[in-house]
Design an enzyme around this catalytic site. Structure first.
Site, PDB file in Angstrom:
ATOM      1  N   GLU A 178       1.001  -1.264  -0.105  1.00 32.94           N
ATOM      2  CA  GLU A 178       0.000   0.003   0.009  1.00 32.94           C
ATOM      3  C   GLU A 178       0.987   1.385  -0.027  1.00 32.94           C
ATOM      4  O   GLU A 178       0.861   1.995   0.846  1.00 32.94           O
ATOM      5  CB  GLU A 178      -0.906   0.146   1.233  1.00 32.94           C
ATOM      6  CG  GLU A 178      -2.111  -1.225   1.221  1.00 32.94           C
ATOM      7  CD  GLU A 178      -2.983  -0.926   2.217  1.00 32.94           C
ATOM      8  OE1 GLU A 178      -4.062  -1.669   2.270  1.00 32.94           O
ATOM      9  OE2 GLU A 178      -2.981  -0.517   3.212  1.00 32.94           O
ATOM     10  N   GLU A 379      -5.807  -7.989  -1.221  1.00 32.98           N
ATOM     11  CA  GLU A 379      -6.278  -7.914  -0.036  1.00 32.98           C
ATOM     12  C   GLU A 379      -7.958  -7.595  -0.389  1.00 32.98           C
ATOM     13  O   GLU A 379      -8.283  -6.821  -0.866  1.00 32.98           O
ATOM     14  CB  GLU A 379      -5.891  -6.970   0.840  1.00 32.98           C
ATOM     15  CG  GLU A 379      -4.501  -7.170   1.442  1.00 32.98           C
ATOM     16  CD  GLU A 379      -4.039  -5.901   2.351  1.00 32.98           C
ATOM     17  OE1 GLU A 379      -4.835  -5.248   3.169  1.00 32.98           O
ATOM     18  OE2 GLU A 379      -2.932  -5.895   2.502  1.00 32.98           O
TER      19      GLU A 379
HETATM   20  C1  BG6 Z   1      -4.397  -2.798   4.529  1.00 31.16           C
HETATM   21  C2  BG6 Z   1      -3.248  -3.376   5.114  1.00 31.16           C
HETATM   22  O1  BG6 Z   1      -4.551  -1.470   4.916  1.00 31.16           O
HETATM   23  O2  BG6 Z   1      -5.755  -3.223   5.199  1.00 31.16           O
HETATM   24  C3  BG6 Z   1      -3.164  -4.414   6.207  1.00 31.16           C
HETATM   25  O3  BG6 Z   1      -2.225  -3.682   4.160  1.00 31.16           O
HETATM   26  C4  BG6 Z   1      -4.542  -4.202   7.052  1.00 31.16           C
HETATM   27  O4  BG6 Z   1      -1.973  -4.447   6.839  1.00 31.16           O
HETATM   28  C5  BG6 Z   1      -5.611  -4.322   6.183  1.00 31.16           C
HETATM   29  O5  BG6 Z   1      -4.436  -5.080   8.130  1.00 31.16           O
HETATM   30  C6  BG6 Z   1      -7.090  -4.253   6.961  1.00 31.16           C
HETATM   31  O6  BG6 Z   1      -6.993  -2.964   7.734  1.00 31.16           O
HETATM   32  P1  BG6 Z   1      -7.307  -3.048   9.230  1.00 31.16           P
HETATM   33  O7  BG6 Z   1      -7.148  -1.673   9.860  1.00 31.16           O
HETATM   34  O8  BG6 Z   1      -8.544  -3.515   9.533  1.00 31.16           O
HETATM   35  O9  BG6 Z   1      -6.278  -4.319   9.889  1.00 31.16           O
END
Ligand code: BG6
Length: 480
Positions: A178, A379
């Site tokens: 990211e 993701e």
């Molecule tokens: C992304 C990241 O921003 O989203 C992860 O690459 C992160 O590291 C994921 O965990 C989900 O976000 P969060 O804040 O719910 O953990």
């Protein structure tokens, strides 16, 4: 005409990050990284970063889900679901505890050998993020993170060691997780490490745009140099960039809203990938720099470096979408680092992220139209509270619903003609949240008995979504 679905060799899997998953924060010679100094927060209470470990504070990364000691069982569970790919990251401070040692830490390197070998036993392809939000803290103290140009060589050394060591075990690499989080103030903690001396809530780091964008320039150069090096030395490698794609729509058809959204999309979602995929700073950034008093220091040759180090494929995280308006008086909405305002057509998660499966199809089409490169969704997922029933089962139908709709829309995008290589939903095994430091914000197909007060047996349990995803993979995304 028969409609095409996912390609036969589609890479189904899941994603994690070392700092949120491994634990063993000070084991086998590992050094302290930025997240090791981050405390826990909640949906409404911001987590802190401290300048040293405070005995009265709780640091969730220290044990996390303890993948370090559970990796064999965890990978076996991934294999049971049918994973073809496992997105994971290397913990930089396991390899170089302060970032600057002459020699890498053998015990750290050996751990990832064991992980990759275990993946291989099950025919699971690793997809490795070189840096996922875990800069060595020593580099923050000495250099103010990526603000210093010296970081480029430090990162190159680290990446070269990984390439050399794992050349026969890893084909797919991502340089920075990211990277576009760095265009937002929170990116200073997550990515640029421009937080020297700061202790306090992570959302109150004094912001310095000039420094953040200069740091980002150094990250672009480091990424490009490493990509070029890999292409020259390891022609079988495929190296991608990785972005948050937080799609936003104009709140109304008012041209002011449309323009406002276009500008927002340019800076937040497109800028970094325009540099990393096309190999140069895009036209629109110069006006933004001028209006924000940003003057980048560039050296002769930087433009060539960027041009020569463009990535092979584009990857992104997709969780939610937002609306953007030029006018005030509208309820703001949360989101994955990049915010906006509420969309009356969408529902939101318990953390205020607006759920928008069709936004994924839209995003895939937009990105593919712009770059024409193969893509991966690395993701995606729903952070939610899970309850363990008396018989030990976890009925996470809300998660299944979220993922089903997103996969359905991903399939639509594939039929639209988008070249999609794979899908690795986030936190396939429960892990610590990056934004809040909570365990309670769970994404996994696999439950980890670990709680926000640090208690728990670390036992793993299959949720209902585990069995559902197993079928999805088995049917190559046809049975949802
Ligand atoms: C992304 C990241 O921003 O989203 C992860 O690459 C992160 O590291 C994921 O965990 C989900 O976000 P969060 O804040 O719910 O953990």
């Amino acid at each position: 005409m028969t409609m095409r679905g996912f390609r036969k060799d589609f890479l189904w899997g899941g994603a994690t990050a070392a700092n949120q998953f491994e634990g063993a924060w000070d084991e086998d010679g590992k050094g302290i990284s930025v997240p090791d100094l981050c405390t826990n927060g909640t949906a409404t209470e911001t987590k802190w970063i401290t300048t040293e470990i405070r005995p009265d504070r709780f640091y969730p990364s220290h044990e996390a889900s303890d993948f370090y000691h559970h990796y064999e069982g965890d990978i076996a569970l991934m294999a049971e679901m049918g994973f073809k790919v496992f997105r994971m990251s290397i913990n930089w401070t396991r390899i170089f505890p302060t970032g600057e040692e002459d020699m890498p830490n053998e015990k750290g390197l050996a751990f990832y050998d064991r992980v990759f070998d275990c993946c291989k036993t099950y025919g699971i392809e690793p997809l490795v993020t070189i840096s996922h939000y875990e800069m060595p803290y020593a580099l923050v103290e000495k250099y103010n993170g990526w603000a210093s140009r010296e970081m480029i060589a430090i990162f190159e050394k680290y990446a070269h060691v990984l390439f050399e060591r794992y050349q026969d075990k890893v084909t797919y690499w991502l340089t920075f997780n990211e990277i576009n989080s760095s265009v937002m103030p929170f990116g200073a903690v997550l990515n640029t490490g421009t937080i020297r001396g700061y202790e306090g809530p992570v959302n109150e780091v004094p912001d310095n745009k000039q420094e953040r964008f200069q740091a980002l320039h150094h990250m672009f150069l480091a990424s490009a140099k490493v990509v070029k090096y890999a292409h020259e030395h390891y022609p079988n490698f495929k190296i991608g960039d990785m972005n948050i794609f937080a799609t936003s729509y104009p709140l109304t058809s008012d041209p002011d809203d449309v323009i406002e959204n276009q500008q927002h999309m340019n800076i937040s979602n497109w800028f970094c990938s325009d540099v990393q995929v096309r190999g140069e700073y895009p036209f629109y950034i110069h006006r933004y720099f001028e209006e924000n008093g940003i003057k980048l220091e560039m050296e002769p040759g930087d433009a060539t470096v960027l041009k020569e180090g463009v990535v092979d494929f584009y990857t992104f995280s997709y969780y939610m979408s937002n609306c953007i308006t030029a006018h005030g008086g509208v309820e703001s909405a949360g989101g994955n680092i990049i915010g906006g305002c509420q969309n009356p057509y969408l529902k939101e998660s318990d953390w205020g992220w607006q759920i928008d499966p069709k936004g994924l199809r839209y995003s895939l089409n937009e990105i593919y139209a712009r770059y024409g490169k193969p893509m991966m969704v690395v993701e995606n997922g729903l952070g939610a509270y899970d309850t363990v029933a008396d018989d030990g089962s976890i009925h996470d139908d809300y998660r299944i619903e979220y993922l089903r709709e997103h996969i359905r829309q991903m399939r639509e995008a594939v039929i639209d003609g988008v070249d999609l290589l794979g899908y690795t939903p986030w936190g396939c095994i429960d892990l610590v949240s990056a934004s809040t430091g909570e365990m309670a914000k769970r994404y996994g197909f696999i439950y980890v008995d670990k709680h926000d007060d640090g208690t728990g047996t670390l036992e793993r349990k299959r949720k209902d979504s585990f069995f559902w995803y197993q079928k999805v993979i088995e049917s190559n995304g046809e049975e949802l």
